[in-house]
Scaffold this motif. Structure first.
Motif, mmCIF file in Angstrom:
data_model
loop_
_atom_site.group_PDB
_atom_site.id
_atom_site.type_symbol
_atom_site.label_atom_id
_atom_site.label_comp_id
_atom_site.label_asym_id
_atom_site.label_seq_id
_atom_site.Cartn_x
_atom_site.Cartn_y
_atom_site.Cartn_z
ATOM 1 N N GLU A 78 0.955 -1.550 0.063
ATOM 2 C CA GLU A 78 -0.112 0.190 -0.018
ATOM 3 C C GLU A 78 0.666 0.912 -0.019
ATOM 4 O OE1 GLU A 78 -4.004 1.182 1.858
ATOM 5 O OE2 GLU A 78 -2.938 -0.297 2.930
ATOM 6 N N GLN A 79 2.278 1.719 0.871
ATOM 7 C CA GLN A 79 2.913 2.442 0.542
ATOM 8 C C GLN A 79 3.449 2.614 -0.355
ATOM 9 O OE1 GLN A 79 3.214 4.807 2.943
ATOM 10 N NE2 GLN A 79 2.846 4.169 4.574
ATOM 11 N N ARG A 80 3.872 1.327 -1.625
ATOM 12 C CA ARG A 80 4.367 1.390 -2.601
ATOM 13 C C ARG A 80 3.348 2.624 -3.663
ATOM 14 N NH1 ARG A 80 6.842 -3.603 -5.792
ATOM 15 N NH2 ARG A 80 4.150 -3.843 -6.024
ATOM 16 N N LEU A 81 2.643 1.687 -3.634
ATOM 17 C CA LEU A 81 1.101 2.100 -4.233
ATOM 18 C C LEU A 81 0.716 3.806 -4.165
ATOM 19 C CD1 LEU A 81 -0.855 1.082 -5.995
ATOM 20 C CD2 LEU A 81 -2.598 0.290 -4.604
ATOM 21 N N ILE A 82 0.910 4.623 -3.052
ATOM 22 C CA ILE A 82 0.271 5.407 -2.679
ATOM 23 C C ILE A 82 1.598 6.264 -3.418
ATOM 24 C CG2 ILE A 82 0.582 7.221 -0.637
ATOM 25 C CD1 ILE A 82 -0.602 5.034 1.332
ATOM 26 N N GLN A 83 3.179 5.828 -3.189
ATOM 27 C CA GLN A 83 3.830 6.904 -3.852
ATOM 28 C C GLN A 83 3.977 6.885 -4.918
ATOM 29 O OE1 GLN A 83 6.696 8.130 -1.704
ATOM 30 N NE2 GLN A 83 6.316 9.652 -3.614
ATOM 31 N N MET A 84 3.617 5.519 -5.921
ATOM 32 C CA MET A 84 2.729 5.747 -7.069
ATOM 33 C C MET A 84 2.240 6.742 -7.645
ATOM 34 S SD MET A 84 3.759 2.336 -8.732
ATOM 35 C CE MET A 84 4.418 2.917 -10.613
ATOM 36 N N ILE A 85 0.600 7.125 -6.873
ATOM 37 C CA ILE A 85 -0.040 7.752 -7.229
ATOM 38 C C ILE A 85 0.243 8.817 -6.921
ATOM 39 C CG2 ILE A 85 -2.326 8.803 -5.990
ATOM 40 C CD1 ILE A 85 -2.767 4.918 -5.414
ATOM 41 N N GLU A 86 0.670 9.280 -5.615
ATOM 42 C CA GLU A 86 1.352 10.647 -5.727
ATOM 43 C C GLU A 86 2.162 11.210 -6.919
ATOM 44 O OE1 GLU A 86 2.555 10.332 -1.588
ATOM 45 O OE2 GLU A 86 1.231 10.715 -0.680
ATOM 46 N N ASP A 87 3.001 10.301 -7.551
ATOM 47 C CA ASP A 87 4.162 10.974 -8.199
ATOM 48 C C ASP A 87 3.647 10.868 -9.749
ATOM 49 O OD1 ASP A 87 6.183 11.423 -6.390
ATOM 50 O OD2 ASP A 87 7.274 8.946 -6.582
ATOM 51 N N ILE A 88 2.646 9.741 -9.981
ATOM 52 C CA ILE A 88 2.529 9.834 -11.456
ATOM 53 C C ILE A 88 0.662 10.368 -11.504
ATOM 54 C CG2 ILE A 88 4.188 8.403 -11.812
ATOM 55 C CD1 ILE A 88 2.392 6.179 -12.252
ATOM 56 N N ASP A 106 3.765 7.545 -21.010
ATOM 57 C CA ASP A 106 4.675 6.117 -20.858
ATOM 58 C C ASP A 106 4.503 6.201 -18.802
ATOM 59 O OD1 ASP A 106 5.707 4.230 -21.803
ATOM 60 O OD2 ASP A 106 7.591 5.726 -21.731
ATOM 61 N N ASN A 107 3.472 6.317 -18.202
ATOM 62 C CA ASN A 107 4.031 5.343 -17.024
ATOM 63 C C ASN A 107 2.302 4.394 -16.349
ATOM 64 O OD1 ASN A 107 5.942 6.302 -14.549
ATOM 65 N ND2 ASN A 107 5.851 7.739 -16.613
ATOM 66 N N ALA A 108 1.378 4.550 -17.472
ATOM 67 C CA ALA A 108 0.340 3.431 -17.178
ATOM 68 C C ALA A 108 0.675 2.277 -17.182
ATOM 69 C CB ALA A 108 -1.232 4.408 -18.779
ATOM 70 N N GLN A 109 1.374 1.616 -18.151
ATOM 71 C CA GLN A 109 1.134 0.294 -17.985
ATOM 72 C C GLN A 109 2.424 -0.030 -16.837
ATOM 73 O OE1 GLN A 109 2.933 -0.674 -21.597
ATOM 74 N NE2 GLN A 109 1.395 -0.541 -23.023
ATOM 75 N N LEU A 110 3.136 0.847 -15.922
ATOM 76 C CA LEU A 110 3.683 0.577 -15.602
ATOM 77 C C LEU A 110 2.738 0.410 -13.703
ATOM 78 C CD1 LEU A 110 6.297 -0.433 -12.774
ATOM 79 C CD2 LEU A 110 6.446 2.224 -13.507
ATOM 80 N N PHE A 111 1.615 1.550 -13.973
ATOM 81 C CA PHE A 111 1.066 1.628 -12.944
ATOM 82 C C PHE A 111 -0.003 0.555 -12.770
ATOM 83 C CE2 PHE A 111 -2.596 3.774 -10.362
ATOM 84 C CZ PHE A 111 -1.895 3.767 -9.332
ATOM 85 N N ALA A 112 -0.618 0.250 -14.002
ATOM 86 C CA ALA A 112 -1.701 -1.077 -14.107
ATOM 87 C C ALA A 112 -0.468 -2.481 -13.400
ATOM 88 C CB ALA A 112 -1.337 -1.663 -15.390
ATOM 89 N N PRO A 153 -5.067 8.630 -0.953
ATOM 90 C CA PRO A 153 -4.366 7.370 -1.127
ATOM 91 C C PRO A 153 -3.657 7.399 0.532
ATOM 92 C CG PRO A 153 -3.186 9.244 -2.426
ATOM 93 C CD PRO A 153 -4.668 9.804 -2.430
ATOM 94 N N THR A 154 -3.610 8.640 1.160
ATOM 95 C CA THR A 154 -3.453 7.933 2.149
ATOM 96 C C THR A 154 -4.185 8.342 3.781
ATOM 97 O OG1 THR A 154 -3.439 10.966 2.750
ATOM 98 C CG2 THR A 154 -1.169 9.921 1.628
ATOM 99 N N GLU A 155 -5.708 8.230 2.799
ATOM 100 C CA GLU A 155 -6.618 8.865 4.074
ATOM 101 C C GLU A 155 -7.761 7.173 3.971
ATOM 102 O OE1 GLU A 155 -8.602 12.509 3.152
ATOM 103 O OE2 GLU A 155 -6.926 13.705 3.569
ATOM 104 N N ALA A 156 -7.601 6.976 2.724
ATOM 105 C CA ALA A 156 -8.316 5.478 2.299
ATOM 106 C C ALA A 156 -7.629 5.095 2.471
ATOM 107 C CB ALA A 156 -9.704 5.986 1.368
ATOM 108 N N THR A 157 -8.162 3.617 2.488
ATOM 109 C CA THR A 157 -8.306 2.102 1.495
ATOM 110 C C THR A 157 -8.363 0.747 0.675
ATOM 111 O OG1 THR A 157 -6.318 0.437 2.407
ATOM 112 C CG2 THR A 157 -8.628 1.041 3.789
ATOM 113 N N ILE A 158 -8.273 0.676 -0.066
ATOM 114 C CA ILE A 158 -8.599 -0.293 -0.918
ATOM 115 C C ILE A 158 -8.396 -1.994 -0.666
ATOM 116 C CG2 ILE A 158 -8.935 1.292 -2.429
ATOM 117 C CD1 ILE A 158 -6.378 0.032 -3.958
#
Length: 159
Positions: A78-88, A106-112, A153-158
């Motif tokens: 979740e931390q890694r995902l939050i960082q990606m959301i904030e970055d891209i 050029d970041n959609a495929q990496l995030f997916a 991302p820092t307040e909610a969770t999935i």
């Protein structure tokens, strides 16, 4: 087999079968054609927070350690995902059970790929292009949870 896949299998095995020792776990994994060393299994047990606890007959067996619900510590994934959301992530929109995510070029495929690897329960699948991802959820409510997480991302969770 990748570490994440092995971890998922180990969780399934200890939930389905009575496993009392690392040797029993190694033997059961061999039934699934997984070859691992005792050292690897020891690390996996530590990483997954597997502990021994008495079963209904009072004999110790491996179980997943469940922390108190009050613990708000985010998982490494979740931390890694939050960082990606904030970055891209640039923009998030929801259309019924679909969540459309616009990323920097050029970041959609990496995030997916990260979403697919982590497998949050509210996400069935992803489709990615150059700078856009379509996240498919089971229904509108699950898509709403995904959208909320992507917006906050820092307040909610999935997870």
């Amino acid at each position: 087999m990748r570490k994440a896949e092995r971890h998922l299998l180990i969780k399934q095995v200890i939930e389905e079968f009575t496993i009392r020792t690392q040797e029993e776990l190694l033997n059961k994994l061999k039934d699934y054609e997984v070859s691992a060393t005792q050292a690897t299994i020891s690390r996996d047990i530590r990483d997954l927070k597997i502990v021994k606890a008495p079963d209904e007959s009072g004999v110790s067996r491996f179980v997943l350690f469940h922390e108190a619900e009050e613990t708000e510590v985010k998982s490494e994934d979740e931390q890694r995902l939050i960082q990606m959301i904030e970055d891209i992530v640039l923009k998030v929109e929801r259309v019924h059970f679909l969540t459309i995510v616009h990323t920097i070029p050029d970041n959609a495929q990496l995030f997916a790929a990260v979403l697919d690897e982590i497998k949050p329960p509210n996400i069935v699948s992803t489709i990615a292009g150059f700078d856009t991802i379509v996240i498919i959820s089971k229904d509108d409510e699950e898509a709403r949870l995904v959208e909320n997480f992507l917006h906050h991302p820092t307040e909610a969770t999935i997870f």
